[in-house]
Design a protein around this motif. Sequence first.
Motif, PDB file in Angstrom:
ATOM      1  N   LEU A 147       0.828  -1.202   0.000  1.00 24.35           N
ATOM      2  CA  LEU A 147       0.000   0.000   0.000  1.00 24.35           C
ATOM      3  C   LEU A 147       0.870   1.262   0.000  1.00 24.35           C
ATOM      4  CD1 LEU A 147      -3.024   0.414  -0.125  1.00 24.35           C
ATOM      5  CD2 LEU A 147      -3.067   0.654   2.357  1.00 24.35           C
ATOM      6  N   ARG A 148       1.945   1.252   0.752  1.00 27.50           N
ATOM      7  CA  ARG A 148       2.855   2.402   0.770  1.00 27.50           C
ATOM      8  C   ARG A 148       3.498   2.612  -0.599  1.00 27.50           C
ATOM      9  NH1 ARG A 148       3.969   0.010   5.886  1.00 27.50           N
ATOM     10  NH2 ARG A 148       3.501   1.427   7.632  1.00 27.50           N
ATOM     11  N   ALA A 149       3.921   1.509  -1.237  1.00 31.66           N
ATOM     12  CA  ALA A 149       4.560   1.613  -2.554  1.00 31.66           C
ATOM     13  C   ALA A 149       3.584   2.139  -3.598  1.00 31.66           C
ATOM     14  CB  ALA A 149       5.110   0.254  -2.974  1.00 31.66           C
ATOM     15  N   LEU A 150       2.360   1.633  -3.584  1.00 31.35           N
ATOM     16  CA  LEU A 150       1.361   2.096  -4.547  1.00 31.35           C
ATOM     17  C   LEU A 150       0.988   3.553  -4.293  1.00 31.35           C
ATOM     18  CD1 LEU A 150      -0.930  -1.059  -4.690  1.00 31.35           C
ATOM     19  CD2 LEU A 150       0.613  -0.245  -6.477  1.00 31.35           C
ATOM     20  N   ALA A 151       0.960   3.960  -3.029  1.00 32.08           N
ATOM     21  CA  ALA A 151       0.667   5.358  -2.706  1.00 32.08           C
ATOM     22  C   ALA A 151       1.765   6.271  -3.243  1.00 32.08           C
ATOM     23  CB  ALA A 151       0.519   5.536  -1.200  1.00 32.08           C
ATOM     24  N   ARG A 152       3.019   5.821  -3.175  1.00 26.66           N
ATOM     25  CA  ARG A 152       4.104   6.632  -3.737  1.00 26.66           C
ATOM     26  C   ARG A 152       3.911   6.814  -5.244  1.00 26.66           C
ATOM     27  NH1 ARG A 152       7.255   3.617   0.034  1.00 26.66           N
ATOM     28  NH2 ARG A 152       7.882   2.118  -1.578  1.00 26.66           N
ATOM     29  N   GLN A 153       3.481   5.748  -5.914  1.00 31.02           N
ATOM     30  CA  GLN A 153       3.226   5.857  -7.348  1.00 31.02           C
ATOM     31  C   GLN A 153       2.050   6.795  -7.637  1.00 31.02           C
ATOM     32  OE1 GLN A 153       5.248   4.650  -9.712  1.00 31.02           O
ATOM     33  NE2 GLN A 153       6.509   4.016  -7.976  1.00 31.02           N
ATOM     34  N   ALA A 154       1.030   6.724  -6.799  1.00 31.95           N
ATOM     35  CA  ALA A 154      -0.119   7.620  -6.973  1.00 31.95           C
ATOM     36  C   ALA A 154       0.307   9.082  -6.808  1.00 31.95           C
ATOM     37  CB  ALA A 154      -1.220   7.272  -5.971  1.00 31.95           C
ATOM     38  N   CYS A 155       1.199   9.353  -5.850  1.00 34.07           N
ATOM     39  CA  CYS A 155       1.696  10.717  -5.652  1.00 34.07           C
ATOM     40  C   CYS A 155       2.468  11.190  -6.881  1.00 34.07           C
ATOM     41  CB  CYS A 155       2.585  10.784  -4.416  1.00 34.07           C
ATOM     42  SG  CYS A 155       1.698  10.615  -2.851  1.00 34.07           S
ATOM     43  N   ARG A 156       3.257  10.292  -7.464  1.00 28.91           N
ATOM     44  CA  ARG A 156       4.001  10.662  -8.675  1.00 28.91           C
ATOM     45  C   ARG A 156       3.053  10.973  -9.830  1.00 28.91           C
ATOM     46  NH1 ARG A 156       7.338   6.116  -6.768  1.00 28.91           N
ATOM     47  NH2 ARG A 156       9.235   6.984  -5.817  1.00 28.91           N
ATOM     48  N   LEU A 157       1.982  10.187  -9.953  1.00 26.36           N
ATOM     49  CA  LEU A 157       1.001  10.446 -11.011  1.00 26.36           C
ATOM     50  C   LEU A 157       0.294  11.784 -10.796  1.00 26.36           C
ATOM     51  CD1 LEU A 157      -0.732   6.972 -11.590  1.00 26.36           C
ATOM     52  CD2 LEU A 157       0.797   8.193 -13.138  1.00 26.36           C
ATOM     53  N   LEU A 158      -0.050  12.080  -9.550  1.00 29.18           N
ATOM     54  CA  LEU A 158      -0.697  13.358  -9.255  1.00 29.18           C
ATOM     55  C   LEU A 158       0.230  14.518  -9.588  1.00 29.18           C
ATOM     56  CD1 LEU A 158      -2.437  12.513  -5.856  1.00 29.18           C
ATOM     57  CD2 LEU A 158      -3.582  13.027  -8.018  1.00 29.18           C
TER      58      LEU A 158
END
Length: 258
Positions: A147-158
Amino acid sequence: MLEAPIPENEGQRLAKLHDHAILDTPPEEAFDDLVRLAAELCGTPVAMISLVDRQRQWFKAKVGVDTTETPRDISFCGHTICQDDLFIVEDATCDQRFHDNPLVLGDPHVRFYAAMPLRSPGGHALGALCIVDREPRAITEHQGRHLRALARQACRLLNLHHLLSRSRKAATCDDLTGLYNRRGLLDQLEVMIHDASGCTGQRVAVAFLDLNRFKRINDTRGHEAGDAVLCATARRINDMIETIARTHPLEAACVARL
């Protein structure tokens, strides 16, 4: 029920969120992939990327639910944006903050919730990547890492969305007034004319305004005063358009500076 708290930097946070120009945008595969991965890796029927606006949470991507937004005051993600790390509710019916929450008592019947806050590079919490189950459960250390790793990717997309939005705005908007520039006006006209061509009775009108004796302001008061006049004029015209739109059926309207 405990309503979602308001962060201390709420004004700055909302300004940053709106600056991303992502609210109410169409679905994007990159964001959809992240929520599908989150649900699959964590074994939950529901996963969402939620952006917390002034009075609502809006879902940029979702799996397992049909709704696109819920009120902020009852949102779980409204609590998450005040956290620094994983926010976990193993059984909402046993949690005093959520046991009588409408999202627990009714659809989607939240029992388990876990989420990571999504922050801008400047640290402003924009929303959350969350997983939801209709049964109580715990999250494993392995799932927490996912979940932490996917959240980091979501932040990069944002952040990428933010940069692209600013780039598009810079290409089509006037730096001084924020109005459309020549390129932006032509783009808007092309869309309006195309839309009107497919609608019986819809027409497009263009009005051109000039500021008489404007050069005299620059010559006698200086260019800073001239810039202030241009900005004030832009605001007044925009306000006028908004007033007209409230009482007349305008399909679309735009203001530009040439």
